[in-house]
Design an enzyme around this catalytic site. Structure first.
Site, PDB file in Angstrom:
ATOM      1  N   LYS A 200       0.853  -1.183   0.000  1.00 54.82           N
ATOM      2  CA  LYS A 200       0.000   0.000   0.000  1.00 54.82           C
ATOM      3  C   LYS A 200       0.888   1.231   0.000  1.00 54.82           C
ATOM      4  O   LYS A 200       1.681   1.443   0.920  1.00 54.82           O
ATOM      5  CB  LYS A 200      -0.899  -0.009   1.229  1.00 54.82           C
ATOM      6  CG  LYS A 200      -1.804   1.207   1.316  1.00 54.82           C
ATOM      7  CD  LYS A 200      -2.823   1.041   2.416  1.00 54.82           C
ATOM      8  CE  LYS A 200      -3.694   2.277   2.544  1.00 54.82           C
ATOM      9  NZ  LYS A 200      -4.686   2.128   3.614  1.00 54.82           N
ATOM     10  N   LYS A 257      -2.163  -1.573  -3.894  1.00 57.77           N
ATOM     11  CA  LYS A 257      -3.040  -0.400  -3.830  1.00 57.77           C
ATOM     12  C   LYS A 257      -2.218   0.875  -3.867  1.00 57.77           C
ATOM     13  O   LYS A 257      -1.255   0.960  -3.103  1.00 57.77           O
ATOM     14  CB  LYS A 257      -3.827  -0.469  -2.528  1.00 57.77           C
ATOM     15  CG  LYS A 257      -4.699   0.720  -2.256  1.00 57.77           C
ATOM     16  CD  LYS A 257      -5.293   0.592  -0.893  1.00 57.77           C
ATOM     17  CE  LYS A 257      -6.038   1.875  -0.584  1.00 57.77           C
ATOM     18  NZ  LYS A 257      -6.494   1.924   0.772  1.00 57.77           N
TER      19      LYS A 257
HETATM   20  C1  PBG Z   1      -7.453   3.317   5.393  1.00 56.40           C
HETATM   21  C2  PBG Z   1      -7.799   3.147   3.973  1.00 56.40           C
HETATM   22  C3  PBG Z   1      -7.619   4.101   2.977  1.00 56.40           C
HETATM   23  C4  PBG Z   1      -8.176   3.564   1.826  1.00 56.40           C
HETATM   24  C5  PBG Z   1      -8.659   2.278   2.139  1.00 56.40           C
HETATM   25  N1  PBG Z   1      -8.400   2.032   3.474  1.00 56.40           N
HETATM   26  C6  PBG Z   1      -7.096   5.483   3.012  1.00 56.40           C
HETATM   27  C7  PBG Z   1      -5.844   5.807   3.654  1.00 56.40           C
HETATM   28  O1  PBG Z   1      -4.945   4.959   3.819  1.00 56.40           O
HETATM   29  O2  PBG Z   1      -5.726   6.971   4.039  1.00 56.40           O
HETATM   30  C8  PBG Z   1      -8.240   4.272   0.518  1.00 56.40           C
HETATM   31  C9  PBG Z   1      -9.238   3.810  -0.438  1.00 56.40           C
HETATM   32  C10 PBG Z   1      -9.509   4.738  -1.552  1.00 56.40           C
HETATM   33  O3  PBG Z   1      -8.875   5.792  -1.737  1.00 56.40           O
HETATM   34  O4  PBG Z   1     -10.448   4.422  -2.308  1.00 56.40           O
HETATM   35  N2  PBG Z   1      -6.518   2.545   5.982  1.00 56.40           N
END
Ligand code: PBG
Length: 335
Positions: A200, A257
């Site tokens: 991520k 992601k």
């Molecule tokens: C939180 C999380 C995030 C997303 C999914 N889970 C945002 C972040 O890490 O700030 C983002 C999903 C998206 O942008 O569609 N842990």
């Protein structure tokens, strides 16, 4: 020794819709799509300004929405809570409330639609006043890894108790997948899977999501810096290390992601693991296609479908996408 280059004519295989269908290497199918959905406590469905067509549902509406998704052949949803700000604190303690919004919603959903898969994020950001995915160290400067992991393990058990099929750690703490697997097993949840947000990135493409769950720095600054735990977008090799660690610690599915800007990471991971790979087409990827289409600069449906096909082609089996329902309808409409 004249070579006739025109003896090979690849265009033969593009000559008609039937030939193109016959030889197509990658396909989009509803069974590969997971819909991310937002749930709030009560009231009429609320639009999310930066995510056209995406709503924050109350639990009853969410249930009927999931019925529609199931009818479209979509196997499941990832459910994110948007909780009342008064329930947030620095420790994200509402995440452990067995009667909390997310747990109550999941229990209701699994009772009504037992075959529909439910995925829930294991991370504290919807629950903390500061919007970080974990708890802070005493100086308030950084997220405390080990104290956060202990809380996340309890959070995962609470979600498993509510009946989720997969917990999805999205926090990027070190060692959390192993700790969560151990805690789930100790609580008798051997059947609950782990979809790990293994790779991520600290991405600017999450902006609209933070509006949707209200995690955009309650602390006042607009830009929430998660770079001490989410990955540097420049690092493909480090991405493979993260994925390997999660696999060793017991992840069932590995996720990359965002998806579209990181197709090289998906393709590289596809060569290194035999686990299923998921990719999350995040809020910003969705928003930019909508924005360009609204300006008349891109064809909405073709861009949408091409963006999803590209993620499948790179090697992802599963796609989390806000386009899930529409894309599934488009699949059904195609001959
Ligand atoms: C939180 C999380 C995030 C997303 C999914 N889970 C945002 C972040 O890490 O700030 C983002 C999903 C998206 O942008 O569609 N842990």
């Amino acid at each position: 020794m004249d070579i006739n280059w025109l003896r090979r004519r690849p265009r033969r295989l593009r000559a008609s819709p039937a030939i193109r269908d016959l030889t197509r290497e990658t396909r989009l199918h509803p069974s590969n799509l997971i819909a991310p959905l937002f749930v709030k406590n009560a009231g009429a469905p609320e639009p999310v300004a930066s995510m056209p067509g995406v709503l924050r549902h109350n639990p009853d509406d969410l249930l009927s929405h999931c019925r529609n998704l199931a009818d479209l052949g979509i196997p499941g949803a990832a459910i994110f809570p948007s909780i009342d700000p008064s329930l947030k604190d620095a420790e994200g303690s509402e995440a452990l409330n067995p009667k909390g919004l997310l747990h109550a919603t999941v229990a209701k959903l699994k009772a009504a639609l037992p075959g529909f898969l439910v995925f829930t994020d294991v991370a504290l950001d919807p629950y903390t006043t500061h919007g970080h995915d974990g708890v802070l160290d005493p100086a308030g400067r950084d997220v405390d890894n080990d104290r956060t992991v202990a809380i996340l393990a309890r959070m995962a058990v609470a979600q498993a108790n509510a009946g989720v099929d997969f917990v999805a750690p999205s926090d990027m703490m070190d060692g959390r997948v192993g700790a969560i697997r151990e805690a789930l097993d100790a609580a008798g949840h051997q059947r609950t899977g782990i979809l790990a947000y293994s790779v991520k990135f600290a991405s600017a493409f999450y902006g609209p999501f933070r509006d949707a769950v209200g995690s955009r720095a309650a602390a006042g600054t607009h830009h929430l810096d998660k770079r001490t735990y989410q990955m540097d977008p420049a690092n493909p090799r480090e991405a493979m290390i993260e994925a390997r660690l999660d696999e060793e610690q017991g992840a069932d599915i590995l996720m990359v992601k965002p998806a579209g800007p990181y197709l090289d990471i998906i393709a590289r991971l596809r060569e290194r693991t035999d686990l299923p790979i998921a990719a999350y087409q995040v809020s910003g990827e969705f928003a930019q296609i909508h924005a360009a289409a609204k300006l008349g600069w891109l064809d909405y449906e073709r861009t949408r479908d091409e963006s999803l096909l590209a993620i499948r082609r790179a090697g992802a089996t599963i796609i989390l996408t806000y386009f899930a329902a529409e894309a599934a309808k488009a699949c059904a409409a195609r001959p």
